[in-house]
Design a protein around this motif. Structure first.
Motif, PDB file in Angstrom:
ATOM      1  N   MET A 198       0.844  -1.193   0.000  1.00  0.00           N
ATOM      2  CA  MET A 198       0.000   0.000   0.000  1.00  0.00           C
ATOM      3  C   MET A 198       0.879   1.242   0.000  1.00  0.00           C
ATOM      4  N   ASN A 199       1.747   1.343  -0.953  1.00  0.00           N
ATOM      5  CA  ASN A 199       2.701   2.446  -0.985  1.00  0.00           C
ATOM      6  C   ASN A 199       2.340   3.469  -2.057  1.00  0.00           C
ATOM      7  N   ARG A 200       1.100   3.987  -2.011  1.00  0.00           N
ATOM      8  CA  ARG A 200       0.700   5.053  -2.911  1.00  0.00           C
ATOM      9  C   ARG A 200      -0.540   5.736  -2.347  1.00  0.00           C
ATOM     10  N   ILE A 201      -0.760   6.955  -2.779  1.00  0.00           N
ATOM     11  CA  ILE A 201      -1.983   7.684  -2.451  1.00  0.00           C
ATOM     12  C   ILE A 201      -2.630   8.045  -3.783  1.00  0.00           C
ATOM     13  N   ASN A 202      -3.825   7.526  -3.990  1.00  0.00           N
ATOM     14  CA  ASN A 202      -4.523   7.769  -5.242  1.00  0.00           C
ATOM     15  C   ASN A 202      -5.392   9.014  -5.202  1.00  0.00           C
ATOM     16  N   LEU A 203      -6.015   9.262  -4.043  1.00  0.00           N
ATOM     17  CA  LEU A 203      -7.027  10.303  -3.971  1.00  0.00           C
ATOM     18  C   LEU A 203      -7.009  10.963  -2.598  1.00  0.00           C
ATOM     19  N   LEU A 204      -7.045  12.278  -2.575  1.00  0.00           N
ATOM     20  CA  LEU A 204      -7.252  13.052  -1.351  1.00  0.00           C
ATOM     21  C   LEU A 204      -8.617  13.699  -1.472  1.00  0.00           C
ATOM     22  N   THR A 205      -9.496  13.462  -0.494  1.00  0.00           N
ATOM     23  CA  THR A 205     -10.838  14.030  -0.525  1.00  0.00           C
ATOM     24  C   THR A 205     -10.960  15.072   0.571  1.00  0.00           C
ATOM     25  N   LEU A 206     -11.366  16.268   0.195  1.00  0.00           N
ATOM     26  CA  LEU A 206     -11.593  17.345   1.148  1.00  0.00           C
ATOM     27  C   LEU A 206     -13.086  17.496   1.376  1.00  0.00           C
ATOM     28  N   GLY A 207     -13.511  17.374   2.614  1.00  0.00           N
ATOM     29  CA  GLY A 207     -14.903  17.636   2.962  1.00  0.00           C
ATOM     30  C   GLY A 207     -15.106  19.139   2.998  1.00  0.00           C
ATOM     31  N   VAL A 208     -16.052  19.645   2.210  1.00  0.00           N
ATOM     32  CA  VAL A 208     -16.221  21.091   2.087  1.00  0.00           C
ATOM     33  C   VAL A 208     -17.603  21.531   2.547  1.00  0.00           C
ATOM     34  N   GLY A 209     -17.670  22.702   3.138  1.00  0.00           N
ATOM     35  CA  GLY A 209     -18.930  23.246   3.631  1.00  0.00           C
ATOM     36  C   GLY A 209     -19.769  23.891   2.547  1.00  0.00           C
ATOM     37  N   ASP A 210     -19.142  24.443   1.525  1.00  0.00           N
ATOM     38  CA  ASP A 210     -19.841  25.116   0.436  1.00  0.00           C
ATOM     39  C   ASP A 210     -19.213  24.643  -0.875  1.00  0.00           C
TER      40      ASP A 210
ATOM     41  N   TYR B   8     -15.998  16.920  -1.629  1.00  0.00           N
ATOM     42  CA  TYR B   8     -17.227  16.213  -1.290  1.00  0.00           C
ATOM     43  C   TYR B   8     -17.864  16.953  -0.125  1.00  0.00           C
ATOM     44  N   PRO B   9     -19.175  17.076  -0.063  1.00  0.00           N
ATOM     45  CA  PRO B   9     -19.789  17.804   1.049  1.00  0.00           C
ATOM     46  C   PRO B   9     -19.354  17.238   2.399  1.00  0.00           C
ATOM     47  N   LEU B  10     -18.927  18.123   3.283  1.00  0.00           N
ATOM     48  CA  LEU B  10     -18.375  17.724   4.581  1.00  0.00           C
ATOM     49  C   LEU B  10     -19.339  16.857   5.384  1.00  0.00           C
ATOM     50  N   GLU B  11     -20.599  17.252   5.479  1.00  0.00           N
ATOM     51  CA  GLU B  11     -21.575  16.470   6.257  1.00  0.00           C
ATOM     52  C   GLU B  11     -21.753  15.073   5.683  1.00  0.00           C
ATOM     53  N   GLU B  12     -21.761  14.966   4.357  1.00  0.00           N
ATOM     54  CA  GLU B  12     -21.917  13.656   3.721  1.00  0.00           C
ATOM     55  C   GLU B  12     -20.682  12.785   3.945  1.00  0.00           C
ATOM     56  N   LEU B  13     -19.502  13.412   3.920  1.00  0.00           N
ATOM     57  CA  LEU B  13     -18.272  12.667   4.168  1.00  0.00           C
ATOM     58  C   LEU B  13     -18.248  12.136   5.599  1.00  0.00           C
ATOM     59  N   ALA B  14     -18.653  12.952   6.550  1.00  0.00           N
ATOM     60  CA  ALA B  14     -18.701  12.519   7.955  1.00  0.00           C
ATOM     61  C   ALA B  14     -19.694  11.367   8.131  1.00  0.00           C
ATOM     62  N   LYS B  15     -20.854  11.453   7.467  1.00  0.00           N
ATOM     63  CA  LYS B  15     -21.838  10.369   7.549  1.00  0.00           C
ATOM     64  C   LYS B  15     -21.324   9.091   6.898  1.00  0.00           C
ATOM     65  N   ASP B  16     -20.523   9.245   5.843  1.00  0.00           N
ATOM     66  CA  ASP B  16     -19.963   8.081   5.173  1.00  0.00           C
ATOM     67  C   ASP B  16     -19.012   7.332   6.107  1.00  0.00           C
ATOM     68  N   ILE B  17     -18.331   8.056   6.969  1.00  0.00           N
ATOM     69  CA  ILE B  17     -17.417   7.437   7.934  1.00  0.00           C
ATOM     70  C   ILE B  17     -18.195   6.721   9.021  1.00  0.00           C
ATOM     71  N   ASP B  18     -19.233   7.376   9.551  1.00  0.00           N
ATOM     72  CA  ASP B  18     -20.042   6.774  10.613  1.00  0.00           C
ATOM     73  C   ASP B  18     -21.407   7.457  10.621  1.00  0.00           C
ATOM     74  N   ALA B  19     -22.401   6.823  10.028  1.00  0.00           N
ATOM     75  CA  ALA B  19     -23.731   7.423   9.909  1.00  0.00           C
ATOM     76  C   ALA B  19     -24.382   7.665  11.270  1.00  0.00           C
ATOM     77  N   ALA B  20     -24.141   6.768  12.236  1.00  0.00           N
ATOM     78  CA  ALA B  20     -24.759   6.887  13.555  1.00  0.00           C
ATOM     79  C   ALA B  20     -24.105   7.976  14.402  1.00  0.00           C
ATOM     80  N   ASP B  21     -22.811   8.165  14.240  1.00  0.00           N
ATOM     81  CA  ASP B  21     -22.085   9.143  15.056  1.00  0.00           C
ATOM     82  C   ASP B  21     -20.985   9.794  14.212  1.00  0.00           C
ATOM     83  N   PRO B  22     -21.384  10.677  13.291  1.00  0.00           N
ATOM     84  CA  PRO B  22     -20.386  11.264  12.391  1.00  0.00           C
ATOM     85  C   PRO B  22     -19.322  12.059  13.152  1.00  0.00           C
TER      86      PRO B  22
END
Length: 143
Positions: A1-13, A51-65
């Motif tokens: 696992m010696n690479r980074i393919n994608l950096l995702t920034l959760g954004v408010g607007d 990616y929308p910040l709230e959606e990214l947080a829910k993707d990590i843990d929908a019950a407790d973002p």
């Protein structure tokens, strides 16, 4: 696992962030609308996504973002090929709506760098090193 393919920034607007990166900094994407659900930018080496910040947080843990604010301990870097390029990119970021956190200056390791924050507070370093070399894809060569 010696690479980074994608950096995702959760954004408010999404619209403001898309305009900052696409229109202000010139990041390349096929997205033409102003408020897409997700954006992928074509960069050399890795890809950057918004990616929308709230959606990214829910993707990590929908019950407790996860929630947080302030400096996360992560910076993103743009490595320039000259001090003049550092100054140009920093001014481009400022004009696009970024906040200059540290004006470019000579630094302890022998280079020249400054920092700006994007509209969501993600911190970018823009730096130049006099001994740096780049490969054919403009990626910094690090041994």
């Amino acid at each position: 696992m010696n690479r980074i393919n994608l950096l995702t920034l959760g954004v408010g607007d999404m619209t403001a962030s898309l305009r900052f990166y696409r229109d202000g900094l010139g990041f390349e994407t096929s997205v033409t609308e102003d408020n897409p659900g997700i954006v992928f930018f074509r960069n050399g080496g890795t890809r950057l996504a918004l990616y929308p910040l709230e959606e990214l947080a829910k993707d990590i843990d929908a019950a407790d973002p996860p929630r947080g604010s302030g400096f996360s301990g992560i910076t993103i870097a743009y490595n320039a090929k000259s001090e003049e390029e550092v100054d140009t990119v920093m001014e481009q970021a400022r004009k696009a709506g970024g906040t200059v956190l540290k004006q470019p200056e000579k630094v302890f390791w022998g280079g020249y760098s400054g920092y700006f924050a994007d509209p969501d507070g993600y911190v970018w370093e823009v730096a130049y090193g006099p001994n740096w070399q780049f490969d054919g894809q403009d990626m910094l060569v690090i041994d």
